[in-house]
Design a protein around this motif. Structure first.
Motif, mmCIF file in Angstrom:
data_model
loop_
_atom_site.group_PDB
_atom_site.id
_atom_site.type_symbol
_atom_site.label_atom_id
_atom_site.label_comp_id
_atom_site.label_asym_id
_atom_site.label_seq_id
_atom_site.Cartn_x
_atom_site.Cartn_y
_atom_site.Cartn_z
ATOM 1 N N TYR A 40 -7.365 -2.022 -4.492
ATOM 2 C CA TYR A 40 -6.185 -2.716 -3.968
ATOM 3 C C TYR A 40 -6.443 -3.181 -2.531
ATOM 4 N N SER A 41 -7.053 -2.301 -1.734
ATOM 5 C CA SER A 41 -7.334 -2.627 -0.344
ATOM 6 C C SER A 41 -8.354 -3.755 -0.232
ATOM 7 N N ARG A 42 -9.389 -3.718 -1.061
ATOM 8 C CA ARG A 42 -10.402 -4.784 -1.020
ATOM 9 C C ARG A 42 -9.794 -6.133 -1.387
ATOM 10 N N ARG A 55 0.824 -1.206 0.000
ATOM 11 C CA ARG A 55 0.000 0.000 0.000
ATOM 12 C C ARG A 55 0.853 1.248 0.000
ATOM 13 N N GLY A 104 -6.706 2.696 -4.930
ATOM 14 C CA GLY A 104 -6.305 2.274 -3.588
ATOM 15 C C GLY A 104 -7.385 1.439 -2.922
ATOM 16 N N ALA A 105 -8.656 1.806 -3.153
ATOM 17 C CA ALA A 105 -9.763 1.048 -2.572
ATOM 18 C C ALA A 105 -9.847 -0.347 -3.170
ATOM 19 N N GLU A 136 0.982 4.248 -2.892
ATOM 20 C CA GLU A 136 0.814 5.659 -2.528
ATOM 21 C C GLU A 136 2.010 6.485 -2.995
ATOM 22 N N GLU A 152 -7.923 -7.369 1.596
ATOM 23 C CA GLU A 152 -8.818 -7.887 2.637
ATOM 24 C C GLU A 152 -9.288 -9.295 2.300
ATOM 25 N N ASP A 189 -15.049 2.085 -1.296
ATOM 26 C CA ASP A 189 -14.934 1.378 -0.018
ATOM 27 C C ASP A 189 -13.610 0.632 0.063
ATOM 28 N N SER A 190 -12.943 0.705 1.204
ATOM 29 C CA SER A 190 -11.654 0.031 1.374
ATOM 30 C C SER A 190 -11.808 -1.439 1.738
ATOM 31 N N HIS A 191 -13.018 -1.851 2.158
ATOM 32 C CA HIS A 191 -13.283 -3.248 2.523
ATOM 33 C C HIS A 191 -14.447 -3.792 1.694
ATOM 34 N N SER A 219 -7.679 7.303 -4.899
ATOM 35 C CA SER A 219 -8.633 6.775 -3.930
ATOM 36 C C SER A 219 -9.328 5.530 -4.461
#
Length: 210
Positions: free
Chosen positions: A99-101, A56, A96-97, A60, A104, A158-160, A93
């Motif tokens: 990638y984050s999902r 992450r 990144g979301a 960034e 998770e 959403d990040s999740h 954003s």
């Protein structure tokens, strides 16, 4: 490390790689058994094992570098860059979301495997995400993929993944990853070692938040 807070959460940090942070509200609201706690801890440990924080940070940094390059090359003394930076911020954003999902989902997949390998009931453990889903429904925070307009737009950032999706996926995964699969291994002793490792050391017992 147990943190007094009214906001339910659990997280890890590469700055303190040997600590898992869980808020008191996480226990009060969602965690009712050792099985559920094992899955939450397994999920957070998985983030560290898979190096998600480093990935992450690299993403960034890449976006920030592009923004700086645009500023240095802009012939309009910043006017064009402001427009591009606003666009890049939205892209950062959104990407990144996504990638984050993905992170998770990977942490969920490895987390339930770690819980099964430690002899915990993964089917019962997955109920922690059903509780999150029901809590979000009651508070009006849960989003659904079949929503349109603002609901659909916000879910993209959403990040999740939705808690309901995670619950159903983990419930299905529990048919494959469960304590029965590892009952002929040393998972019983691993289960004891797992929670012994969570106990505070003599030096930490004086710490008011651990």
């Amino acid at each position: 490390v147990l943190i007094p807070s009214c906001m339910p959460n659990a997280f890890v940090s590469e700055i303190l790689p040997h600590r898992i942070f869980i808020t008191t509200s996480m226990f009060e609201t969602f965690i009712e058994s050792q099985d559920e706690l094992a899955l939450v801890l397994g999920h957070e440990i998985s983030h560290l094992l898979l190096g998600h924080s480093s990935g992450r940070n690299s993403l960034e940094t890449a976006f920030r570098t592009i923004e700086i390059l645009l500023l240095s090359l802009d012939p309009t003394e910043g006017l064009l860059s402001l427009a591009f930076m606003s666009f890049l911020a939205s892209c950062r954003s959104a990407i990144g979301a996504v990638y984050s999902r993905d992170n998770e989902r990977c942490a969920d997949e490895l987390g339930i495997k770690l819980s099964a390998m430690a002899c915990y009931d993964t089917r019962a453990a997955s109920q922690v995400f059903n509780k999150m889903h029901m809590h979000n429904l009651e508070s009006g925070k849960d989003s659904s993929s079949n929503k349109v307009g603002w609901g659909g737009l916000l879910s993209f950032f959403d990040s999740h993944p939705p808690s309901e999706e995670r619950f159903r996926t983990l419930l299905k995964e529990s048919d494959l990853e469960n304590s029965e699969k590892y009952e002929e291994t040393s998972c019983a002793s691993l289960k004891t070692m797992f929670f012994d490792a969570m106990k505070p050391s003599e030096d930490e017992k004086g710490d008011p938040i651990s």
